[in-house]
Design a protein around this motif. Structure first.
Motif, PDB file in Angstrom:
ATOM      1  N   MET A   1       0.837  -1.176   0.000  1.00  0.00           N
ATOM      2  CA  MET A   1       0.000   0.000   0.000  1.00  0.00           C
ATOM      3  C   MET A   1       0.879   1.235   0.000  1.00  0.00           C
ATOM      4  SD  MET A   1      -3.252  -1.004   0.410  1.00  0.00           S
ATOM      5  CE  MET A   1      -3.672   0.673   0.658  1.00  0.00           C
ATOM      6  N   ASP A   5      -3.606   5.254  -2.075  1.00  0.00           N
ATOM      7  CA  ASP A   5      -4.266   4.054  -2.591  1.00  0.00           C
ATOM      8  C   ASP A   5      -5.645   3.890  -1.953  1.00  0.00           C
ATOM      9  OD1 ASP A   5      -2.143   3.340  -4.194  1.00  0.00           O
ATOM     10  OD2 ASP A   5      -1.406   1.753  -2.872  1.00  0.00           O
ATOM     11  N   GLN A   9      -9.444   1.455  -6.450  1.00  0.00           N
ATOM     12  CA  GLN A   9      -8.346   1.621  -7.402  1.00  0.00           C
ATOM     13  C   GLN A   9      -7.512   0.344  -7.499  1.00  0.00           C
ATOM     14  OE1 GLN A   9      -5.262   4.177  -5.917  1.00  0.00           O
ATOM     15  NE2 GLN A   9      -4.707   4.869  -7.966  1.00  0.00           N
ATOM     16  N   ILE A  10      -7.204  -0.251  -6.374  1.00  0.00           N
ATOM     17  CA  ILE A  10      -6.407  -1.481  -6.356  1.00  0.00           C
ATOM     18  C   ILE A  10      -7.150  -2.605  -7.071  1.00  0.00           C
ATOM     19  CG2 ILE A  10      -5.413  -3.262  -4.865  1.00  0.00           C
ATOM     20  CD1 ILE A  10      -5.000  -0.958  -2.780  1.00  0.00           C
ATOM     21  N   ASN A  13      -7.104  -1.927 -10.824  1.00  0.00           N
ATOM     22  CA  ASN A  13      -5.767  -2.128 -11.398  1.00  0.00           C
ATOM     23  C   ASN A  13      -5.409  -3.600 -11.543  1.00  0.00           C
ATOM     24  OD1 ASN A  13      -5.420   0.624 -11.531  1.00  0.00           O
ATOM     25  ND2 ASN A  13      -4.120   0.757  -9.737  1.00  0.00           N
TER      26      ASN A  13
END
Length: 47
Positions: A1, A5, A9-10, A13
Motif C-alpha cells: 500500500m 491508494d 483503485q487497487i 488495477n
C-alpha cells in the motif's frame, strides 16, 4: 500500500472479480471495519 491508494483503485488495477468489495472481504483482518481507511504499508491479499 502507498499513500493515496484505495480499495477501488487497487481492485480495478488488478482486474479483480467482484471489485473493491471482494478485495475488502478477503482482507477484513488487515483493513479492519472501515474499508475507506487503509494505511500505507498494509499488505493485502489479491485473489
Amino acid at each position: 500500500m502507498q499513500l493515496g491508494d484505495n480499495l477501488s483503485q487497487i481492485a480495478t488495477n488488478h482486474s479483480m472479480v467482484g471489485g473493491w468489495s471482494s478485495l475488502y472481504d478477503a482482507n477484513k483482518s488487515v483493513v479492519g471495519s472501515d474499508p475507506n481507511l487503509i494505511l500505507p504499508g498494509e499488505q493485502l491479499t489479491l485473489r
